[in-house]
Design a protein around this motif. Structure first.
Motif, PDB file in Angstrom:
ATOM      1  N   ILE A   1       0.864  -1.190   0.000  1.00  0.00           N
ATOM      2  CA  ILE A   1       0.000   0.000   0.000  1.00  0.00           C
ATOM      3  C   ILE A   1       0.898   1.236   0.000  1.00  0.00           C
ATOM      4  N   ASP A   2       0.511   2.231  -0.803  1.00  0.00           N
ATOM      5  CA  ASP A   2       1.254   3.487  -0.907  1.00  0.00           C
ATOM      6  C   ASP A   2       0.511   4.496  -0.033  1.00  0.00           C
ATOM      7  N   SER A   3       0.883   4.557   1.236  1.00  0.00           N
ATOM      8  CA  SER A   3       0.095   5.354   2.183  1.00  0.00           C
ATOM      9  C   SER A   3       0.866   5.550   3.488  1.00  0.00           C
TER      10      SER A   3
ATOM     11  N   VAL B   1       4.709  -1.737   2.597  1.00  0.00           N
ATOM     12  CA  VAL B   1       4.163  -0.369   2.567  1.00  0.00           C
ATOM     13  C   VAL B   1       5.223   0.567   1.997  1.00  0.00           C
ATOM     14  N   THR B   2       4.762   1.527   1.180  1.00  0.00           N
ATOM     15  CA  THR B   2       5.661   2.624   0.786  1.00  0.00           C
ATOM     16  C   THR B   2       5.052   3.933   1.275  1.00  0.00           C
ATOM     17  N   THR B   3       5.937   4.833   1.702  1.00  0.00           N
ATOM     18  CA  THR B   3       5.501   6.180   2.073  1.00  0.00           C
ATOM     19  C   THR B   3       6.350   7.148   1.261  1.00  0.00           C
ATOM     20  N   ASN B   4       5.970   8.414   1.292  1.00  0.00           N
ATOM     21  CA  ASN B   4       6.836   9.453   0.730  1.00  0.00           C
ATOM     22  C   ASN B   4       6.573  10.733   1.526  1.00  0.00           C
ATOM     23  N   PRO B   5       7.378  11.766   1.355  1.00  0.00           N
ATOM     24  CA  PRO B   5       7.200  12.975   2.175  1.00  0.00           C
ATOM     25  C   PRO B   5       5.825  13.615   1.997  1.00  0.00           C
ATOM     26  N   SER B   6       5.245  13.548   0.800  1.00  0.00           N
ATOM     27  CA  SER B   6       3.917  14.145   0.596  1.00  0.00           C
ATOM     28  C   SER B   6       2.855  13.363   1.368  1.00  0.00           C
ATOM     29  N   LEU B   7       2.943  12.038   1.338  1.00  0.00           N
ATOM     30  CA  LEU B   7       1.974  11.214   2.074  1.00  0.00           C
ATOM     31  C   LEU B   7       2.108  11.466   3.575  1.00  0.00           C
ATOM     32  N   MET B   8       3.356  11.597   4.047  1.00  0.00           N
ATOM     33  CA  MET B   8       3.591  11.879   5.476  1.00  0.00           C
ATOM     34  C   MET B   8       3.006  13.241   5.841  1.00  0.00           C
TER      35      MET B   8
ATOM     36  N   VAL C   1      15.124   2.082   3.038  1.00  0.00           N
ATOM     37  CA  VAL C   1      15.372   3.521   2.898  1.00  0.00           C
ATOM     38  C   VAL C   1      15.078   3.944   1.463  1.00  0.00           C
ATOM     39  N   LYS C   2      14.138   4.865   1.335  1.00  0.00           N
ATOM     40  CA  LYS C   2      13.725   5.325   0.007  1.00  0.00           C
ATOM     41  C   LYS C   2      14.554   6.560  -0.357  1.00  0.00           C
ATOM     42  N   ILE C   3      15.190   6.476  -1.514  1.00  0.00           N
ATOM     43  CA  ILE C   3      16.175   7.492  -1.911  1.00  0.00           C
ATOM     44  C   ILE C   3      15.811   8.018  -3.302  1.00  0.00           C
TER      45      ILE C   3
ATOM     46  N   VAL D   1      14.942   2.964  -4.720  1.00  0.00           N
ATOM     47  CA  VAL D   1      15.228   4.175  -5.497  1.00  0.00           C
ATOM     48  C   VAL D   1      13.933   4.654  -6.139  1.00  0.00           C
ATOM     49  N   THR D   2      13.565   5.888  -5.796  1.00  0.00           N
ATOM     50  CA  THR D   2      12.262   6.418  -6.181  1.00  0.00           C
ATOM     51  C   THR D   2      12.406   7.517  -7.227  1.00  0.00           C
ATOM     52  N   LEU D   3      11.264   7.854  -7.858  1.00  0.00           N
ATOM     53  CA  LEU D   3      11.240   8.881  -8.907  1.00  0.00           C
ATOM     54  C   LEU D   3      12.063   8.422 -10.123  1.00  0.00           C
TER      55      LEU D   3
ATOM     56  N   PRO E   1       9.618   2.790 -10.588  1.00  0.00           N
ATOM     57  CA  PRO E   1       9.213   3.611 -11.734  1.00  0.00           C
ATOM     58  C   PRO E   1       7.794   4.134 -11.501  1.00  0.00           C
ATOM     59  N   PHE E   2       7.575   5.411 -11.841  1.00  0.00           N
ATOM     60  CA  PHE E   2       6.297   6.079 -11.584  1.00  0.00           C
ATOM     61  C   PHE E   2       5.402   6.000 -12.819  1.00  0.00           C
ATOM     62  N   VAL E   3       4.589   4.970 -12.866  1.00  0.00           N
ATOM     63  CA  VAL E   3       3.758   4.686 -14.041  1.00  0.00           C
ATOM     64  C   VAL E   3       2.774   5.828 -14.338  1.00  0.00           C
TER      65      VAL E   3
ATOM     66  N   SER F   1       6.139  -1.186  -9.028  1.00  0.00           N
ATOM     67  CA  SER F   1       5.355  -0.348  -9.923  1.00  0.00           C
ATOM     68  C   SER F   1       4.640   0.699  -9.064  1.00  0.00           C
ATOM     69  N   ALA F   2       4.985   1.986  -9.280  1.00  0.00           N
ATOM     70  CA  ALA F   2       4.500   3.051  -8.386  1.00  0.00           C
ATOM     71  C   ALA F   2       3.684   4.074  -9.160  1.00  0.00           C
ATOM     72  N   SER F   3       3.103   5.008  -8.415  1.00  0.00           N
ATOM     73  CA  SER F   3       2.232   6.026  -9.005  1.00  0.00           C
ATOM     74  C   SER F   3       1.099   5.338  -9.785  1.00  0.00           C
ATOM     75  N   ILE F   4       0.455   4.414  -9.093  1.00  0.00           N
ATOM     76  CA  ILE F   4      -0.656   3.643  -9.675  1.00  0.00           C
ATOM     77  C   ILE F   4      -1.929   4.473  -9.558  1.00  0.00           C
TER      78      ILE F   4
ATOM     79  N   ALA G   1       3.477  -4.091  -6.855  1.00  0.00           N
ATOM     80  CA  ALA G   1       2.819  -2.814  -7.170  1.00  0.00           C
ATOM     81  C   ALA G   1       2.490  -2.151  -5.847  1.00  0.00           C
ATOM     82  N   THR G   2       2.787  -0.871  -5.730  1.00  0.00           N
ATOM     83  CA  THR G   2       2.400  -0.138  -4.525  1.00  0.00           C
ATOM     84  C   THR G   2       1.209   0.738  -4.877  1.00  0.00           C
ATOM     85  N   VAL G   3       0.100   0.478  -4.172  1.00  0.00           N
ATOM     86  CA  VAL G   3      -1.201   0.950  -4.635  1.00  0.00           C
ATOM     87  C   VAL G   3      -1.871   1.821  -3.562  1.00  0.00           C
TER      88      VAL G   3
HETATM   89  C1  E4P Z   1       6.059   5.573  -4.716  1.00  0.00           C
HETATM   90  O1  E4P Z   1       6.534   4.873  -3.848  1.00  0.00           O
HETATM   91  C2  E4P Z   1       5.376   6.859  -4.490  1.00  0.00           C
HETATM   92  O2  E4P Z   1       5.043   7.003  -3.135  1.00  0.00           O
HETATM   93  C3  E4P Z   1       4.075   7.008  -5.221  1.00  0.00           C
HETATM   94  O3  E4P Z   1       3.646   5.873  -5.864  1.00  0.00           O
HETATM   95  C4  E4P Z   1       3.867   8.340  -5.831  1.00  0.00           C
HETATM   96  O4  E4P Z   1       2.775   8.334  -6.686  1.00  0.00           O
HETATM   97  P1  E4P Z   1       1.859   9.592  -7.043  1.00  0.00           P
HETATM   98  O5  E4P Z   1       2.145   9.927  -8.468  1.00  0.00           O
HETATM   99  O6  E4P Z   1       0.470   9.077  -6.851  1.00  0.00           O
HETATM  100  O7  E4P Z   1       2.208  10.682  -6.088  1.00  0.00           O
END
Ligand code: E4P
Length: 215
Positions: free
Chosen positions: A5-7, A25-32, A82-84, A106-108, A128-130, A162-165, A182-184
Motif C-alpha cells: 500500500i502506498d500510504s 508499505v511505501t511512504t513518501n514525504p507528501s503522504l507523510m 530507505v527510500k532514496i 530508489v524512487t522517482l 518507476p512512476f507509471v 510499480s509506483a504512481s498507480i 505494485a504499490t497501490v
Molecule cells: C512511490 O513509492 C510513491 O510514493 C508514489 O507511488 C507516488 O505516486 P503519485 O504519483 O500518486 O504521487
C-alpha cells in the motif's frame, strides 16, 4: 506480484493489512505531510501493522546526509527500507547504504537508464512512476517491461515496485509487464475488490439458497 500500500494513513494501512493482502508499505514525504504526524512514530506504527518491507523516504539532498538519515530509518525496525530519490547524490548514498547491509528503494525513476544506474549502485527496489509518466503521455507500463527485461538479462538483484498507480488497470498491466510488486493507494486497492458480476452473482446465490431452504 506482491501488493504494497502506498500510504502513511494508519487506519487505511490497518484495514488493508487486516484483509491479508499486504506484503509491504511505501511512504513518501507528501503522504507523510498529509497525515501531519511525527514521521518516525508513523514509520514505527506502520512496521507494527505490516510484516514486510516498509519504505521511509529521506529528505536530504546530499549523499552523506541521506546516509545518516537512512541509518536512522533502518534502525527503527528490521523491516525498514530507505527510500532514496534518483539523483546522483542519491545513487552515491544507495551504494554506501548497500555496503552497510541497509536495503534501499530508489524512487522517482522515469527512464531505463535511471533504472540501470540504480541497479548498478545495488538498489534493492526500483520504483518507476507509471501514472506520472502516463500523465505526460509516456508509456509508464512500457518502462516496467523494459526494466524487467534488463533485470532478467543482466541478472540484477533489484525488484521493481510499480509506483504512481492511478487505477486498477495499472495494477493488471503491472502484472503483465513483470513488476515484482505494485504499490497501490488505498482507494484503488478498495476498487480492485469490486465487480458488478460478483455482486449480482452473490445476490442470486443467496436468494436461491433462501428460496430453497429458508433462512
Ligand atoms: C512511490 O513509492 C510513491 O510514493 C508514489 O507511488 C507516488 O505516486 P503519485 O504519483 O500518486 O504521487
Amino acid at each position: 506480484m506482491k501488493l504494497f500500500i502506498d500510504s502513511a494513513n494508519l487506519e487505511h494501512i490497518r484495514e488493508m493489512a487486516d484483509l491479508g493482502i499486504l506484503a509491504g508499505v511505501t511512504t513518501n514525504p507528501s503522504l507523510m505531510a498529509k497525515e501531519g504526524k511525527d514521521v518516525t512514530s508513523v514509520l514505527r506504527e506502520i512496521a507494527s501493522l505490516v510484516d514486510g518491507p516498509i519504505s521511509g523516504e529521506v529528505i536530504s539532498l546530499k549523499a552523506d546526509e541521506m546516509v545518516e538519515e537512512g541509518r536512522h530509518i533502518a534502525a527503527l525496525h528490521p523491516n525498514m527500507v530507505v527510500k532514496i530519490p534518483m539523483i546522483p547524490e542519491g545513487i552515491k548514498a544507495v551504494k554506501q547504504l548497500t555496503e552497510e547491509g541497509i536495503r534501499t528503494n530508489v524512487t522517482l525513476v522515469f527512464t531505463l537508464s535511471q533504472a540501470l544506474l540504480a541497479c548498478n549502485a545495488g538498489a534493492t527496489y526500483i520504483s518507476p512512476f507509471v501514472g506520472r509518466l502516463d500523465d505526460i503521455q509516456f508509456d509508464g507500463i512500457g518502462l516496467i517491461e523494459e526494466i524487467r527485461d534488463m533485470i532478467d538479462v543482466f541478472g540484477f538483484n533489484a525488484e521493481i515496485i510499480s509506483a504512481s498507480i492511478r487505477n486498477t488497470k495499472h495494477i493488471q498491466d503491472s502484472i503483465r509487464a513483470g513488476a515484482h510488486i505494485a504499490t497501490v493507494p488505498y482507494e484503488i486497492l478498495k476498487k480492485a475488490f469490486n465487480h458488478p458480476l460478483t455482486d449480482s452473482g452473490l445476490k442470486a446465490f443467496l436468494e436461491d439458497h433462501q428460496k430453497a431452504f429458508g433462512k
